[in-house]
Every structure is written in C-alpha cells, then in structure tokens.
Design a protein around this motif. Sequence first.
Motif, short mmCIF file in Angstrom:
data_model
loop_
_atom_site.label_atom_id
_atom_site.label_comp_id
_atom_site.label_asym_id
_atom_site.label_seq_id
_atom_site.Cartn_x
_atom_site.Cartn_y
_atom_site.Cartn_z
N GLY A 287 62.06 -1.14 22.99
CA GLY A 287 61.24 -2.32 22.71
C GLY A 287 62.05 -3.34 21.95
N LEU A 288 62.11 -4.56 22.47
CA LEU A 288 62.98 -5.60 21.91
C LEU A 288 62.20 -6.84 21.49
N ASN A 289 62.78 -7.60 20.60
CA ASN A 289 62.22 -8.88 20.16
C ASN A 289 62.82 -9.98 21.03
N PRO B 243 62.14 -13.67 31.59
CA PRO B 243 63.55 -14.02 31.44
C PRO B 243 63.79 -15.47 31.84
N SER B 244 64.55 -16.16 31.02
CA SER B 244 64.84 -17.57 31.27
C SER B 244 66.26 -17.86 30.80
N PRO B 245 66.77 -19.04 31.09
CA PRO B 245 68.11 -19.39 30.61
C PRO B 245 68.26 -19.27 29.09
N SER B 246 67.17 -19.41 28.33
CA SER B 246 67.27 -19.29 26.87
C SER B 246 67.54 -17.85 26.43
N HIS B 247 67.45 -16.89 27.36
CA HIS B 247 67.72 -15.48 27.06
C HIS B 247 69.05 -15.01 27.66
N SER B 248 69.85 -15.94 28.13
CA SER B 248 71.07 -15.55 28.86
C SER B 248 72.03 -14.71 28.04
N ALA C 263 71.33 -6.97 22.68
CA ALA C 263 72.11 -6.58 23.87
C ALA C 263 73.08 -5.47 23.51
N ILE C 264 73.75 -5.59 22.37
CA ILE C 264 74.69 -4.56 21.92
C ILE C 264 73.96 -3.26 21.67
N TRP C 265 72.81 -3.33 20.95
CA TRP C 265 72.05 -2.12 20.63
C TRP C 265 71.54 -1.44 21.90
N THR C 266 71.04 -2.23 22.84
CA THR C 266 70.54 -1.69 24.11
C THR C 266 71.67 -0.99 24.87
N THR C 267 72.82 -1.62 24.93
CA THR C 267 73.98 -1.02 25.60
C THR C 267 74.37 0.29 24.92
N ASP D 152 65.39 -21.77 15.15
CA ASP D 152 66.71 -21.61 14.56
C ASP D 152 67.61 -21.05 15.65
N GLN D 153 68.34 -21.92 16.34
CA GLN D 153 69.13 -21.50 17.49
C GLN D 153 70.18 -20.46 17.12
N GLU D 154 70.77 -20.57 15.94
CA GLU D 154 71.78 -19.60 15.51
C GLU D 154 71.16 -18.20 15.36
N GLU D 155 69.97 -18.12 14.76
CA GLU D 155 69.28 -16.83 14.60
C GLU D 155 68.87 -16.30 15.97
N TRP D 156 68.32 -17.15 16.83
CA TRP D 156 67.90 -16.78 18.18
C TRP D 156 69.06 -16.13 18.94
N ASP D 157 70.22 -16.82 18.93
CA ASP D 157 71.40 -16.31 19.64
C ASP D 157 71.88 -14.99 19.04
N ALA D 158 71.92 -14.91 17.71
CA ALA D 158 72.37 -13.69 17.05
C ALA D 158 71.45 -12.53 17.40
#
Length: 118
Positions: A56-58, A109-114, A78-82, A66-72
């Motif tokens: 289960g992911l956020n 899923p959208s480009p904002s989740h790339s 992605a790392i944790w899932t992998t 906050d684009q920096e927080e969103w990206d982080a």
Amino acid sequence: VDNEYNDCMNFDTAWGYWMDELGAFENNWNHSFNVIRPTNRPETFAFVHKKTLFIGLNIVGGKASDQEEWDARLIEQAIWTTQLMKSHTGGDLALTQVGCVVIFGHANPSPSHSLFFH
C-alpha cells in the motif's frame, strides 16, 4: 475532484486526520499478518497473505503543494517497492516466495507519477 488530503485547505489537519483514521488501519481487527512499514513513510505498508505480497503506497491525485516532497515521496516508494519485490522473489521475477504482487495507491497513473512508474 478527488479531495485527497493534499487538496485540502489545511493540509496539516487533513494529514493528521488521515493518519489517525487510516495510518494503522490493520489495528482495527485481529489478524496474523506481519505488516511492515518503512520508518520514513509510516503511511505505507506491506504484508504477505496466501503467497501474495500486498503493498500500500501514498500515491495520490490532486495538486502537488510541495513538488520537492511529492517527487521525493514517489522516488522513496519506488525504491521501497523494488526492495520488497526483490526480497520476496529471491531477487528475480520468478516470484519464488510469493506468487503475485498487489500494489494499492489512490490515483489514476498520470505524468505527475512518472518518478514512480518509470
């Protein structure tokens, strides 16, 4: 409009409500699942049930306040899932310890989740 916590006028209050009501949702009933959570993202979780790895992911829709927080957040998840998939599959996609994987998120899923999906 989706009305996810990040779209609320008072983000901190909305996030607090989310964590209070859903943050440890598995504590609402007795079960034998070994639910794990990364220390830096307590809103995310994983467990195995009947040879299925559930993650289960956020991953939310709406605007990134906050684009920096969103990206982080997307990169960390992605790392944790992998890592989870590798640790439960013996390091390959043969799925030796589990038979399948189910990933939960709350957005189309959208480009904002790339950063997560690529």
